[in-house]
Design an enzyme around this catalytic site. Structure first.
Site, PDB file in Angstrom:
ATOM      1  N   ARG A 277       2.887   4.788   6.339  1.00 24.99           N
ATOM      2  CA  ARG A 277       3.271   4.067   7.555  1.00 24.99           C
ATOM      3  C   ARG A 277       3.762   2.642   7.288  1.00 24.99           C
ATOM      4  NH1 ARG A 277      -2.455   5.187  10.178  1.00 24.99           N
ATOM      5  NH2 ARG A 277      -2.924   4.671   8.005  1.00 24.99           N
TER       6      ARG A 277
ATOM      7  N   ASP B  33       0.432   3.767   1.643  1.00 21.96           N
ATOM      8  CA  ASP B  33       0.377   4.350   2.993  1.00 21.96           C
ATOM      9  C   ASP B  33       1.786   4.623   3.535  1.00 21.96           C
ATOM     10  OD1 ASP B  33       0.153   4.528   5.937  1.00 21.96           O
ATOM     11  OD2 ASP B  33      -1.947   4.022   5.576  1.00 21.96           O
TER      12      ASP B  33
ATOM     13  N   CYS C  63       0.852  -1.193   0.000  1.00 18.61           N
ATOM     14  CA  CYS C  63       0.000   0.000   0.000  1.00 18.61           C
ATOM     15  C   CYS C  63       0.890   1.247   0.000  1.00 18.61           C
ATOM     16  CB  CYS C  63      -0.903   0.004   1.235  1.00 18.61           C
ATOM     17  SG  CYS C  63      -2.084   1.394   1.236  1.00 18.61           S
TER      18      CYS C  63
ATOM     19  N   CYS D 225      -6.236  -0.040   6.862  1.00 15.76           N
ATOM     20  CA  CYS D 225      -5.996   0.556   5.537  1.00 15.76           C
ATOM     21  C   CYS D 225      -7.141   1.499   5.157  1.00 15.76           C
ATOM     22  CB  CYS D 225      -5.858  -0.546   4.488  1.00 15.76           C
ATOM     23  SG  CYS D 225      -5.483   0.090   2.836  1.00 15.76           S
TER      24      CYS D 225
HETATM   25 CO    CO Z   1      -3.498   1.240   2.967  1.00 16.13          CO
END
Ligand code: CO
Length: 211
Positions: A46, A44, A42, A101
């Site tokens: 993080r 993302d 992902c 997510c």
């Molecule tokens: Co995500």
């Protein structure tokens, strides 16, 4: 100092530190990369692939998109997969989702994210639809989201096996193995939820002849 200038300063310090420990580090990497892993994760911020797996530059070939999806019409993903599997000959392809997510949460809502994101997230809604009975039985919304995250990762791994890129590599060199993992934002731990070893059985409908 501007925030982006901090990044440039940190970069100088990092490069200096690397050379201090291993003088040939950049020379070696600039000549060759032989990663054993392709990571589909992902976007993302993080979930940085190298950091959470304790790996160094050169060890993981990375593709990231929102909610780590494998879409068979995504030229970007397919190009990365093709290069990693055919040319770099990676031994493992890892699809790594993560609990919490935002993409999965968004797909479970009825919010309109406008054209492009709606189109992308619809793929996760389809995974929900295919697993509706199991998911609707989970009363707690967070647990339901977590389970959809796992089911989506499993689906993405299965989609990899449906590509002729993977099937051809399986036929030619009995590799790569495919892995579905889910990373926990709350504890930093990866939960391996699914695996398809090279040449695992797939639905005959998706098998290609004359690879
Ligand atoms: Co995500």
């Amino acid at each position: 100092m501007k925030t982006y200038e901090v990044l440039l300063n940190e970069n100088k310090a990092w490069a200096k530190g690397k050379v201090a420990v291993d003088p040939d580090f950049f020379k070696r990497l600039s000549e060759l990369q032989t990663p054993e892993f392709l990571w589909i994760g992902c976007s993302d911020s993080r979930v940085p692939a190298n950091e959470i797996t304790g790996t160094q530059p050169g060890e993981i070939f990375v593709h990231r998109n929102i909610a780590n999806l494998v879409i068979h019409t995504d030229v970007n993903l397919l190009s990365v997969l093709d290069f990693a599997v055919v040319h770099l000959k990676v031994k493992h392809v890892i699809v790594c989702g993560h609990y919490g997510c935002g993409g999965v949460k968004a797909a479970m809502s009825n919010n309109n994210y406008s054209q492009v994101l709606n189109m992308w997230l619809r793929n996760i809604k389809d995974v929900y639809r295919h697993n509706k009975e199991e998911l609707n039985d989970i009363a707690d919304e967070n647990l339901r989201t977590d389970r959809l995250t796992e089911l989506s990762v499993i689906e993405q791994v299965q989609r990899l096996a449906k590509t002729s890129i993977i099937q051809k590599a399986w036929k030619e060199r009995n590799s790569p193995d495919l892995h579905g993992w889910v990373y926990g934002l709350k504890d930093g731990l990866i939960n391996p939820v699914f695996e398809m070893k090279a040449n695992a059985e797939i639905d005959p409908l998706y098998k290609y002849n004359d690879l």
